[in-house]
Enzyme design. Structure first.
Site, PDB file in Angstrom:
ATOM      1  N   ASN A  49       0.831  -1.213   0.000  1.00  0.00           N
ATOM      2  CA  ASN A  49       0.000   0.000   0.000  1.00  0.00           C
ATOM      3  C   ASN A  49       0.863   1.259   0.000  1.00  0.00           C
ATOM      4  O   ASN A  49       0.498   2.287   0.558  1.00  0.00           O
ATOM      5  CB  ASN A  49      -0.965   0.017   1.199  1.00  0.00           C
ATOM      6  CG  ASN A  49      -2.090   1.018   1.021  1.00  0.00           C
ATOM      7  OD1 ASN A  49      -2.516   1.281  -0.112  1.00  0.00           O
ATOM      8  ND2 ASN A  49      -2.561   1.586   2.118  1.00  0.00           N
ATOM      9  N   HIS A  50       2.019   1.155  -0.646  1.00  0.00           N
ATOM     10  CA  HIS A  50       2.963   2.284  -0.745  1.00  0.00           C
ATOM     11  C   HIS A  50       3.692   2.135  -2.068  1.00  0.00           C
ATOM     12  O   HIS A  50       4.410   1.156  -2.287  1.00  0.00           O
ATOM     13  CB  HIS A  50       3.946   2.267   0.428  1.00  0.00           C
ATOM     14  CG  HIS A  50       4.725   3.538   0.570  1.00  0.00           C
ATOM     15  ND1 HIS A  50       5.697   3.913  -0.323  1.00  0.00           N
ATOM     16  CD2 HIS A  50       4.679   4.519   1.509  1.00  0.00           C
ATOM     17  CE1 HIS A  50       6.226   5.068   0.065  1.00  0.00           C
ATOM     18  NE2 HIS A  50       5.615   5.456   1.178  1.00  0.00           N
ATOM     19  N   HIS A 129     -12.570  51.022 -24.560  1.00  0.00           N
ATOM     20  CA  HIS A 129     -13.867  51.009 -23.878  1.00  0.00           C
ATOM     21  C   HIS A 129     -14.989  50.645 -24.847  1.00  0.00           C
ATOM     22  O   HIS A 129     -16.150  51.012 -24.638  1.00  0.00           O
ATOM     23  CB  HIS A 129     -14.168  52.364 -23.214  1.00  0.00           C
ATOM     24  CG  HIS A 129     -13.060  52.863 -22.344  1.00  0.00           C
ATOM     25  ND1 HIS A 129     -12.918  52.459 -21.034  1.00  0.00           N
ATOM     26  CD2 HIS A 129     -12.027  53.701 -22.611  1.00  0.00           C
ATOM     27  CE1 HIS A 129     -11.841  53.044 -20.515  1.00  0.00           C
ATOM     28  NE2 HIS A 129     -11.286  53.797 -21.453  1.00  0.00           N
ATOM     29  N   GLN A 205      10.697  17.449   4.730  1.00  0.00           N
ATOM     30  CA  GLN A 205      10.680  16.130   4.088  1.00  0.00           C
ATOM     31  C   GLN A 205      10.347  16.229   2.606  1.00  0.00           C
ATOM     32  O   GLN A 205      10.665  15.328   1.836  1.00  0.00           O
ATOM     33  CB  GLN A 205       9.651  15.219   4.779  1.00  0.00           C
ATOM     34  CG  GLN A 205       9.689  13.781   4.261  1.00  0.00           C
ATOM     35  CD  GLN A 205       8.732  12.880   5.001  1.00  0.00           C
ATOM     36  OE1 GLN A 205       7.557  12.813   4.670  1.00  0.00           O
ATOM     37  NE2 GLN A 205       9.240  12.177   6.011  1.00  0.00           N
ATOM     38  N   SER A 253     -24.565  25.714 -36.746  1.00  0.00           N
ATOM     39  CA  SER A 253     -25.641  25.701 -35.766  1.00  0.00           C
ATOM     40  C   SER A 253     -26.633  24.631 -36.160  1.00  0.00           C
ATOM     41  O   SER A 253     -26.929  24.446 -37.349  1.00  0.00           O
ATOM     42  CB  SER A 253     -26.336  27.068 -35.708  1.00  0.00           C
ATOM     43  OG  SER A 253     -27.578  26.980 -35.012  1.00  0.00           O
ATOM     44  N   SER A 298       0.999  15.342  -2.003  1.00  0.00           N
ATOM     45  CA  SER A 298       1.085  14.106  -2.778  1.00  0.00           C
ATOM     46  C   SER A 298      -0.150  13.906  -3.643  1.00  0.00           C
ATOM     47  O   SER A 298      -0.054  13.564  -4.829  1.00  0.00           O
ATOM     48  CB  SER A 298       1.259  12.913  -1.837  1.00  0.00           C
ATOM     49  OG  SER A 298       1.300  11.702  -2.560  1.00  0.00           O
ATOM     50  N   ARG A 302       0.052  14.999  -8.318  1.00  0.00           N
ATOM     51  CA  ARG A 302      -0.218  14.007  -9.367  1.00  0.00           C
ATOM     52  C   ARG A 302      -0.913  14.641 -10.565  1.00  0.00           C
ATOM     53  O   ARG A 302      -0.966  14.061 -11.644  1.00  0.00           O
ATOM     54  CB  ARG A 302      -1.060  12.855  -8.809  1.00  0.00           C
ATOM     55  CG  ARG A 302      -0.360  12.072  -7.719  1.00  0.00           C
ATOM     56  CD  ARG A 302      -1.331  11.208  -6.917  1.00  0.00           C
ATOM     57  NE  ARG A 302      -0.709  10.721  -5.694  1.00  0.00           N
ATOM     58  CZ  ARG A 302      -0.076   9.558  -5.568  1.00  0.00           C
ATOM     59  NH1 ARG A 302       0.022   8.759  -6.615  1.00  0.00           N
ATOM     60  NH2 ARG A 302       0.463   9.207  -4.432  1.00  0.00           N
TER      61      ARG A 302
END
Length: 406
Positions: A49-50, A129, A205, A253, A298, A302
């Site tokens: 699971n990592h 304008h 980290q 259209s 994390s 992704r």
């Protein structure tokens, strides 16, 4: 794999054992990567699971067949998963930038430059304008976008692409305790440089993400310029300055047979907006982390190439739309002929030069009556001026078609 090779060369006890042929054998593990290999990693990940740990176990599983069991425990030695991720992600981004994004953006800029050159001499009524203003040239207005895009491309290219590499909390704790004689900061700097990245010298980290945020912000600025461009061309088409090449069988259209809609510019605008929504979220979120680490980066990072994906769709749409433009010079000229009031600025400025009393106010009174200002109106006004005949002759030469400046 590259870290493992660099590590074995830095540790004296291993450097002689891991010869050049063995280094090349290690590299083949990723150079010959396959869907089957990826599935093997995913099968391992079903247990761990990592994801990064699964890659580590995959590498260890394949070292014996290379006769490299002795370096098994140096796979991922001293690292945290973000040393891997915060190196891999900027490498992916750099590759996408230099191999896909920047070349395509440059092609779009060159397409605009060619149109600017082609329409260099086309005088056009400006609008500020939304109102008629001092005339300009169509080519110059396109060159505004070329210039802006080039300036912001330079700014994007100046942003360093950096990575984090320093162990669990950025201090090389594990590296230093195991091999205190090795200069690990120099090692980390050299390793990331060998990959084409700059190493962030002080981190937690995870990466500081400040440079990544700057890249996303630079891309967003470019996209904002392109949204501006898409809207301008949409308006020019709406005003009849351009038509669009018609492809047999296409429908504008579902209800109105006559329509040829500016869908390429609309598609570009929509996709650029989506790109910026994601890019600016990444830029504002990634540099923020609770203390030394939380997991929000994390799940977000992704998506780092999502804004580039939307942007590439927009680049394609813009290029297609520009390629379909058919200029209507007669419509552009008609707007100039219908707006002789715009030469008032020129006349009052020359009158200022000549010391004429209250020239601005005089022209204001002429042009703001609510009545149409025609070529005849301007000619009659010039005839009534108490100035030298040569000045009147100079004023009579000014038209909406030639009052376009530099």
């Amino acid at each position: 794999m590259e870290y493992l090779i660099a590590l074995t060369q830095a540790i004296p006890a291993l450097s002689k054992a891991i010869t050049e042929p063995k280094q090349q054998a290690l590299r083949q593990l990723y150079k010959e990567w396959s869907t089957e290999a990826a599935q093997e990693v995913k099968d391992i990940e079903a247990t761990t699971n990592h994801d990064v740990k699964a890659v580590e176990y995959y590498i260890k599983r394949h070292l014996p067949q290379l006769g490299l069991e002795e370096i098994e425990e140096y796979v991922h030695f001293g690292l945290t998963s973000q040393d891997v991720n915060n190196t891999a992600f900027p490498l992916m981004l750099r590759e996408a930038l230099h191999e896909v994004y920047l070349p395509t953006l440059q092609q779009l800029i060159e397409q605009l430059r060619q149109l600017a050159n082609e329409w260099h001499d086309v005088a056009m009524l400006a609008r500020t304008h939304g109102q008629p203003a001092s005339p300009t040239r169509l080519g110059k207005e396109i060159m505004v976008f070329v210039y802006r895009l080039e300036q912001q491309t330079k700014a994007l290219e100046q942003v360093p692409i950096t990575g984090k590499f320093g162990g669990a909390t950025g201090n090389f704790n594990a590296h230093h305790v195991a091999y205190p004689a090795i200069d690990w900061v120099a090692f980390g700097n050299s390793f990331l440089t060998s990959l084409g990245l700059e190493r962030e010298q002080y981190t937690t980290q995870i990466s500081n993400y400040d440079n990544l945020a700057a890249l996303f912000e630079a891309m967003a600025r470019i996209n904002t310029i392109l949204i501006d461009l898409a809207r301008d061309f949409w308006n020019y088409i709406s005003m009849g300055y351009f038509g669009q090449k018609i492809k047999a069988g296409e429908v504008g259209s579902s209800a109105m047979p006559h329509k040829v809609n500016p869908i390429d510019f609309e598609n570009a605008e929509g996709n650029l907006g989506l790109a910026n929504a994601v890019a600016l979220h990444l830029a504002s979120k990634l540099p923020i982390s609770r203390l030394q680490r939380d997991l929000t980066d994390s799940t977000v990072i992704r998506n780092q190439l999502v804004p580039m994906g939307y942007t590439m769709i927009a680049f394609s749409s813009l290029s297609k739309g520009l390629g379909k433009l058919v200029i209507h010079p007669e419509r552009i000229a008609h707007d100039l002929d219908c707006n002789w009031a715009v030469v008032a600025e020129a006349i009052q400025t020359i009158l200022r030069r000549e010391g004429y009393p209250h020239p601005y106010e005089t022209l204001k009174a002429l042009t703001r009556t609510g009545e149409e200002i025609s070529q005849e109106t301007i000619a009659h006004f010039i005839d009534t001026l108490e100035v030298a005949e040569e000045v009147k002759a100079e004023l009579r030469q000014i038209t909406p078609h030639n009052y376009v400046g530099l």
